[in-house]
Design an enzyme around this catalytic site. Structure first.
Site, mmCIF file in Angstrom:
data_model
loop_
_atom_site.group_PDB
_atom_site.id
_atom_site.type_symbol
_atom_site.label_atom_id
_atom_site.label_comp_id
_atom_site.label_asym_id
_atom_site.label_seq_id
_atom_site.Cartn_x
_atom_site.Cartn_y
_atom_site.Cartn_z
ATOM 1 N N VAL A 1 0.831 -1.209 0.000
ATOM 2 C CA VAL A 1 0.000 0.000 0.000
ATOM 3 C C VAL A 1 0.865 1.259 0.000
ATOM 4 O O VAL A 1 0.588 2.229 -0.718
ATOM 5 C CB VAL A 1 -0.965 -0.005 1.213
ATOM 6 C CG1 VAL A 1 -1.860 1.226 1.177
ATOM 7 C CG2 VAL A 1 -1.810 -1.271 1.223
ATOM 8 N N LYS B 1 -7.307 -1.460 9.006
ATOM 9 C CA LYS B 1 -8.635 -1.786 9.560
ATOM 10 C C LYS B 1 -8.569 -2.366 10.959
ATOM 11 O O LYS B 1 -9.422 -2.102 11.800
ATOM 12 C CB LYS B 1 -9.402 -2.742 8.647
ATOM 13 C CG LYS B 1 -8.651 -4.006 8.256
ATOM 14 C CD LYS B 1 -8.221 -3.971 6.836
ATOM 15 C CE LYS B 1 -7.057 -4.883 6.579
ATOM 16 N NZ LYS B 1 -6.741 -5.044 5.192
ATOM 17 N N LYS C 1 -13.486 -4.841 9.135
ATOM 18 C CA LYS C 1 -14.106 -3.885 8.207
ATOM 19 C C LYS C 1 -15.583 -3.676 8.553
ATOM 20 O O LYS C 1 -16.093 -2.550 8.529
ATOM 21 C CB LYS C 1 -13.969 -4.397 6.771
ATOM 22 C CG LYS C 1 -12.509 -4.437 6.301
ATOM 23 C CD LYS C 1 -12.354 -5.252 5.027
ATOM 24 C CE LYS C 1 -10.914 -5.336 4.560
ATOM 25 N NZ LYS C 1 -10.679 -6.357 3.538
ATOM 26 N N VAL D 1 -11.447 -0.131 4.460
ATOM 27 C CA VAL D 1 -12.629 -0.942 4.138
ATOM 28 C C VAL D 1 -12.818 -1.029 2.627
ATOM 29 O O VAL D 1 -12.999 -0.023 1.954
ATOM 30 C CB VAL D 1 -13.907 -0.337 4.776
ATOM 31 C CG1 VAL D 1 -15.129 -1.185 4.422
ATOM 32 C CG2 VAL D 1 -13.755 -0.232 6.280
ATOM 33 N N GLY E 1 -10.867 -1.629 0.066
ATOM 34 C CA GLY E 1 -9.831 -1.136 -0.843
ATOM 35 C C GLY E 1 -10.234 0.076 -1.651
ATOM 36 O O GLY E 1 -10.444 1.165 -1.115
ATOM 37 N N ARG F 1 12.944 -0.718 4.653
ATOM 38 C CA ARG F 1 13.793 -0.901 3.472
ATOM 39 C C ARG F 1 13.119 -0.255 2.264
ATOM 40 O O ARG F 1 11.896 -0.046 2.271
ATOM 41 C CB ARG F 1 14.062 -2.389 3.209
ATOM 42 C CG ARG F 1 12.867 -3.231 2.884
ATOM 43 C CD ARG F 1 13.224 -4.708 2.839
ATOM 44 N NE ARG F 1 13.348 -5.269 4.182
ATOM 45 C CZ ARG F 1 12.328 -5.733 4.902
ATOM 46 N NH1 ARG F 1 11.106 -5.698 4.409
ATOM 47 N NH2 ARG F 1 12.489 -6.204 6.115
ATOM 48 N N GLY G 1 -5.049 -4.837 -3.118
ATOM 49 C CA GLY G 1 -4.021 -4.585 -4.132
ATOM 50 C C GLY G 1 -3.496 -3.163 -4.029
ATOM 51 O O GLY G 1 -4.160 -2.273 -3.466
ATOM 52 N N GLU H 1 -10.504 5.556 4.738
ATOM 53 C CA GLU H 1 -11.240 4.983 3.595
ATOM 54 C C GLU H 1 -10.608 3.671 3.123
ATOM 55 O O GLU H 1 -11.295 2.712 2.766
ATOM 56 C CB GLU H 1 -11.255 6.002 2.448
ATOM 57 C CG GLU H 1 -12.005 5.547 1.219
ATOM 58 C CD GLU H 1 -13.494 5.414 1.452
ATOM 59 O OE1 GLU H 1 -14.161 6.423 1.643
ATOM 60 O OE2 GLU H 1 -13.994 4.274 1.453
HETATM 61 N N1 HSE Z 1 -6.478 -9.110 2.765
HETATM 62 C C1 HSE Z 1 -7.442 -8.142 2.419
HETATM 63 C C2 HSE Z 1 -8.415 -8.757 1.412
HETATM 64 C C3 HSE Z 1 -6.765 -6.933 1.838
HETATM 65 O O1 HSE Z 1 -8.117 -9.824 0.875
HETATM 66 O O2 HSE Z 1 -9.469 -8.205 1.198
HETATM 67 C C4 HSE Z 1 -7.609 -5.727 1.764
HETATM 68 O O3 HSE Z 1 -8.103 -5.358 2.995
#
Ligand code: HSE
Length: 429
Positions: free
Chosen positions: A15, A104, A206, A131, A133, A47, A303, A128
């Site tokens: 992210v 979350k 979430k 929850v 993505g 890193r 993602g 935002e």
């Molecule tokens: N691991 C979470 C999913 C990532 O698969 O929805 C996003 O919150």
């Protein structure tokens, strides 16, 4: 005239790197939209990330430098985890900085303390990206539906789980659970600990947030009923399909007369329903409100790009009007507790599967147990009888869960019933 907002990025994983690259790639477009130059003042990371060109950036290996940096106005907390992230966010708030987070678990478990500190310090906390993505569902519920009374929210809010169930449901699929999970991990969808995805904890985090902004209550992750998808078998998926359903992992929160439902579990849903069309890593959130009616929000739930999109839109909001919207969408003084219903107080239709001896009278005994508990049967069929044993698949009408529990205990005690009874809720949304 162009204003400047200094952004400090803490964490340069999936992210963080997506956020860094998005702020760079769309900098000019964001100036056009907002009149603000969102300047990456500092990056704190253990890193470097191979996808990020950090050559002209102030990089520190100590993330706490970022929250002390006078050139940073907004701290993007993208390190994940709870304890260090909490310390970091509280330090940022203490230093008068706004906070944007994708975390979350942090908001669901420590949000109350964070929001209280932020309100006292006169800064904003935006989440935002925590929850669903890339779907701007927090904004939709908190702002787009601000004039509505929200009745329920139901959704597919874990991409990894949906990816796995979708792969298992493909015609002729014989892919093992572990193999599909590995693919989701390689694609960067899964949590560091993937049991958070498959056992429903991620979705529960979430949903706890969504429920609080829907009903104006404290965040009640502690009261959540959570059931994962690891017990869903290919046979259940096949039988559900024959009955006209697919199996999805849902998060549901609903306001009722006696309290709020707050639950994450697999569920059979009609194959023709809108949520049944949500496949792969995609997420969707359905909101029932008055007077808007049912609205639904769909998109990538995980993602780098989609999650960065949500982080950056929060940074933009904070840059434009930091205190325009209360953190939970309700005035801090009007957040009110409501009772959360225990799962056995909720009502649902059920899919039951049990293996029974294939002999005369067995079906009658099963029906009789259900009848004694006032459970009306919509269908009861025997499938694939083999060597004197037969799976029996039952669909019930709506029943209170405590009554169903009692009936299942009795069914499991029948000498003709072998193994544990499988039960999956059926939702008609
Ligand atoms: N691991 C979470 C999913 C990532 O698969 O929805 C996003 O919150």
């Amino acid at each position: 005239m162009t204003r400047r907002i200094g952004v400090g990025i803490c964490g340069l994983g999936t992210v963080g790197s997506g956020t860094f690259n998005l702020l760079r790639a769309n900098a000019d477009e964001m100036i056009r939209k907002t009149g603000i130059r969102f300047d990456i003042a500092q990056v704190g990371c253990r890193r470097d990330h191979p996808d990020c060109d950090l050559s002209d950036v102030d990089v520190t290996r100590d993330i706490f430098d970022v929250v002390k940096n006078p050139g940073v106005d907004v701290v993007a907390e993208l390190i994940g985890g709870i304890d260090v992230a909490f310390e970091l966010v509280m330090a940022a708030i203490g230093n008068g900085k706004h906070v944007v987070t994708a975390n979350k678990a942090l908001i669901a478990e420590r949000g109350e303390e964070i929001f209280a500190a932020a309100t006292a310090a006169g800064v904003s906390v935006r989440y935002e990206a925590a929850v669903a993505g890339g779907i701007p569902v927090i904004k939709a519920v908190r702002e787009g539906l601000a004039g509505n009374r929200i009745d329920f929210i139901a959704g597919i809010i874990n991409g990894t789980g949906n990816f796995i169930l979708t792969a298992m449901s493909e015609p002729g699929s014989n892919r093992a659970f572990a193999e599909v999970l590995k693919e989701a991990q390689e694609l960067g969808y899964a949590e560091a600990d993937p049991t958070f995805d498959v056992e429903g904890i991620d979705a529960a985090h979430k949903l706890a947030i969504l429920s609080a902004i829907a009903f104006g209550t404290p965040i009640r992750f502690d009261a959540m009923y959570t059931e994962g998808i690891s017990a869903v078998t290919p046979a259940d998926i096949r039988y559900a399909d024959q009955l006209g359903y697919c199996i999805k992992h849902l998060g549901i929160t609903r306001r009722g007369e006696d309290g709020i439902e707050l639950r994450v579990h697999p569920a059979l849903i009609d194959k023709t329903s809108m949520l049944a069309q949500v496949n792969g890593v995609m997420n969707a959130v359905m909101v029932g409100s008055e007077p808007a009616g049912v609205t639904m929000y769909y998109g990538a739930g995980a993602g780098a790009g989609p999650t960065a999109s949500a982080v950056v839109s929060d940074i933009v909001d904070v840059g434009r009007a930091p205190l325009a919207v209360p953190n939970l969408g309700f005035d801090a003084d009007s957040i009110r507790s409501m009772p959360v219903l225990a799962i056995d107080q909720t009502r649902c239709c059920f899919y039951l599967k049990l293996t029974a001896l294939d002999k005369a009278g067995v079906m009658a005994r099963i029906s009789s147990v259900l009848g004694q508990h006032n459970i009306s049967i919509e269908s009861l069929v025997q499938r694939d009888a083999r060597a004197g044993h037969a799976p029996v698949v039952i669909v019930t009408d709506e029943v209170q869960e405590s009554e169903l529990d009692a009936a299942i205990t009795e069914l499991q005690a029948l000498p003709e019933v072998e193994e544990k009874v499988t039960r999956i809720r059926i939702e008609s949304l």
